[in-house]
Scaffold this motif. Structure first.
Motif, short mmCIF file in Angstrom:
data_model
loop_
_atom_site.label_atom_id
_atom_site.label_comp_id
_atom_site.label_asym_id
_atom_site.label_seq_id
_atom_site.Cartn_x
_atom_site.Cartn_y
_atom_site.Cartn_z
N GLY A 71 2.63 8.89 14.42
CA GLY A 71 3.37 9.95 13.74
C GLY A 71 4.71 9.47 13.21
O GLY A 71 5.14 9.87 12.12
N THR A 72 5.37 8.61 13.96
CA THR A 72 6.64 8.04 13.50
C THR A 72 6.42 7.15 12.28
O THR A 72 7.20 7.21 11.31
N ARG A 73 5.36 6.37 12.31
CA ARG A 73 5.04 5.50 11.16
C ARG A 73 4.76 6.34 9.91
O ARG A 73 5.21 6.01 8.81
N LEU A 74 4.01 7.43 10.10
CA LEU A 74 3.72 8.32 8.98
C LEU A 74 5.01 8.94 8.44
O LEU A 74 5.23 8.97 7.21
N ARG A 75 5.86 9.43 9.32
CA ARG A 75 7.09 10.09 8.88
C ARG A 75 7.99 9.11 8.13
O ARG A 75 8.54 9.46 7.07
N GLU A 76 8.15 7.92 8.64
CA GLU A 76 9.01 6.93 7.98
C GLU A 76 8.44 6.54 6.62
O GLU A 76 9.18 6.39 5.64
N GLY A 77 7.11 6.39 6.56
CA GLY A 77 6.49 6.03 5.29
C GLY A 77 6.64 7.12 4.24
O GLY A 77 6.94 6.84 3.07
N LEU A 78 6.44 8.37 4.63
CA LEU A 78 6.58 9.47 3.69
C LEU A 78 8.03 9.61 3.20
O LEU A 78 8.27 9.91 2.03
N HIS A 79 8.97 9.37 4.10
CA HIS A 79 10.38 9.44 3.71
C HIS A 79 10.69 8.41 2.63
O HIS A 79 11.32 8.72 1.60
N ALA A 80 10.23 7.17 2.84
CA ALA A 80 10.50 6.11 1.87
C ALA A 80 9.82 6.41 0.54
O ALA A 80 10.40 6.19 -0.54
N GLN A 81 8.60 6.91 0.58
CA GLN A 81 7.88 7.21 -0.65
C GLN A 81 8.54 8.34 -1.43
O GLN A 81 8.71 8.25 -2.65
N ALA A 82 8.90 9.39 -0.74
CA ALA A 82 9.53 10.52 -1.41
C ALA A 82 10.82 10.07 -2.11
O ALA A 82 11.07 10.42 -3.27
N LYS A 83 11.59 9.27 -1.42
CA LYS A 83 12.85 8.78 -2.00
C LYS A 83 12.58 7.92 -3.22
O LYS A 83 13.25 8.05 -4.26
N ALA A 84 11.58 7.05 -3.13
CA ALA A 84 11.25 6.16 -4.24
C ALA A 84 10.82 6.93 -5.48
O ALA A 84 11.07 6.50 -6.61
N HIS A 85 10.18 8.08 -5.28
CA HIS A 85 9.69 8.87 -6.41
C HIS A 85 10.64 9.99 -6.79
O HIS A 85 10.30 10.83 -7.64
N GLY A 86 11.81 10.00 -6.20
CA GLY A 86 12.85 10.93 -6.60
C GLY A 86 12.72 12.33 -6.04
O GLY A 86 13.25 13.29 -6.62
N VAL A 92 -2.89 5.01 9.31
CA VAL A 92 -1.69 5.59 8.72
C VAL A 92 -1.31 4.84 7.44
O VAL A 92 -0.97 5.46 6.42
N ASP A 93 -1.39 3.51 7.48
CA ASP A 93 -1.05 2.73 6.29
C ASP A 93 -1.99 3.05 5.13
O ASP A 93 -1.56 3.15 3.96
N ARG A 94 -3.28 3.21 5.42
CA ARG A 94 -4.23 3.57 4.37
C ARG A 94 -3.94 4.96 3.83
O ARG A 94 -4.03 5.21 2.62
N ALA A 95 -3.58 5.87 4.73
CA ALA A 95 -3.21 7.21 4.28
C ALA A 95 -1.97 7.17 3.39
O ALA A 95 -1.88 7.88 2.38
N LEU A 96 -1.01 6.34 3.77
CA LEU A 96 0.23 6.24 2.99
C LEU A 96 -0.03 5.70 1.59
O LEU A 96 0.71 6.03 0.65
#
Length: 409
Positions: free
Chosen positions: A314-329, A385-389
């Protein structure tokens, strides 16, 4: 398309074609209604599309679909019998396991759904106190019976007349609610954290949890924790154990048996006698297969430290989503425990962005939800999680393109 065909057939024989919280018509447009199978952290719909599953059947699946230890325990019990003239020995074994695992539990009673358990817990509280009123957080979901359903259709005002609402995490509001019905409070019922649909989740403030416990003691009322949704994903001992707060009664269901239908109420010795006076039962409440599955599920979570696995994923998912959202504005809010997460978009009052993004996630093989919290299972590995990301990253890019503006993709 099999899903479309089944929906049309269902409309002929089922009111609305589907009802309740699984009605895909109230989700984003691309959501399938009918599913064919599940395995581990994946599900396949009837049209053969595969998804990495972050809803876990809306919470019940905690070890992964068709977990071999649970399936073996269920099959072994089924070979002996399931719905018999009385419960099997497994009922005693499961109750013993719950009492050994949960510090606030001196006894257990079983049923089938979370609504059964919350209703039964309030019956015990009223039997113990001889009082009628229940303090409940505004907007909280405790089940689908008339006293707690979020929809008034088919109910009468009298069925909710004994509820007095307060604001979650506000001791001042809780105290004020109690003061309006002084001397007639049977119970305070509260979820371990605020997980109302359509809005950001809110972790409990430890001072509120301790204050609720102190108020219940002062009033001579029962503190009831509705751990139906969060139970066995935060702490096997109970979700408020980490704060040193132990309830008088706890309602359990969802993740208890990895998808098999069962619920439970656990309580303290002081409430054993009142619990014994209830006439609360059901034709299928004592079926043995779900009890065997529950015992295997809880033991496996304990022996494999399954909650820690969920926290890591869950932590890996949350961190990945945070980085992606930021990258896409995008500015997003991720709320709730990492094992029971939710993501919302800043400024998305009508959830239109969340609807589009979750639909895009579906197209990219990731099943989550636009307005209800998600769930992790112990079957979600770091690779999963990485595949989901990868899928959620494409979904962010597609959402940005849909809304217009720069995207990093």
């Amino acid at each position: 398309m099999k899903d479309a065909e089944l929906r049309e057939r269902a409309r002929q024989v089922i009111p609305g074609g589907m009802y309740g919280h699984l009605n895909a018509a109230i989700f984003a447009p691309g959501y399938p209604q009918f599913f064919a199978r599940g395995e581990g952290c994946r599900q396949w719909d009837v049209d053969g599309r595969e998804y990495i599953d972050f809803m876990c059947s809306w919470g019940p699946v905690v070890l992964g679909h068709r977990h071999p230890v649970v399936e073996e325990a269920a099959a072994r019990q089924l070979a002996q019998g399931d719905c018999l003239n009385g419960p099997g020995p497994i009922m005693v074994e499961l109750a013993e396991l719950l009492v050994d695992t949960i510090p606030s539990a001196d006894w257990a009673m079983f049923s089938k759904n979370g609504t059964d358990a919350t209703t039964q817990a309030l019956m015990v509280a009223r039997a113990a106190t001889g009082r009628t009123k229940v303090l409940m957080a505004h907007g909280a979901y405790h089940g689908a019976d008339p006293w707690c359903t979020p929809s008034p259709a088919g109910t009468t005002p009298n069925e909710r007349a004994d509820l007095v609402e307060f604001t979650y995490n506000s001791l001042e509001s809780l105290e004020a609610a109690a003061a309006t019905v002084e001397g007639d409070v049977a119970a305070i019922i509260v979820t371990p954290f605020k997980h109302d649909s359509f809005e950001d989740q809110e972790l409990v403030e430890p001072a509120f949890a301790r204050g609720a416990r102190a108020l219940a003691d002062r009033l001579g009322a029962a503190l009831v924790i509705d751990d139906v949704r969060a139970g066995f994903r935060i702490d096997l001992r109970g979700s408020w154990e980490q704060y040193g707060v132990r309830p008088d009664l706890t309602a359990w269901s969802k993740a208890m048996a990895n998808g098999y239908p069962i619920a439970a109420v656990t309580g303290t010795d002081a409430l054993r006698g009142p619990a014994q006076t209830l006439y609360s039962t059901g034709s299928f409440w004592f079926s043995a297969v779900a009890m065997a599955a529950a015992k295997a599920t809880i033991e496996t979570l304990r022996d494999t430290d399954g909650i820690a696995t969920m926290f890591r994923s869950g932590t890996r998912l949350r961190e990945g989503l945070h980085a992606q959202a930021k990258a896409h504005g995008f500015t997003v809010n991720q709320t709730g425990p990492v094992t029971i997460p939710w993501l919302s978009f800043d400024g998305d009052a009508d959830l239109s962005t969340a609807m589009y993004w979750s639909d895009a996630c579906l197209r990219n093989g990731v099943y989550l939800h636009p307005w209800h919290n998600w769930f992790l299972s112990a079957a979600h590995t770091e690779d999963d999680v990485d595949r989901a990301l990868e899928g959620t990253d494409r979904a962010f890019a597609q959402t940005r393109a849909h809304l217009g503006g720069y995207t990093a993709q």
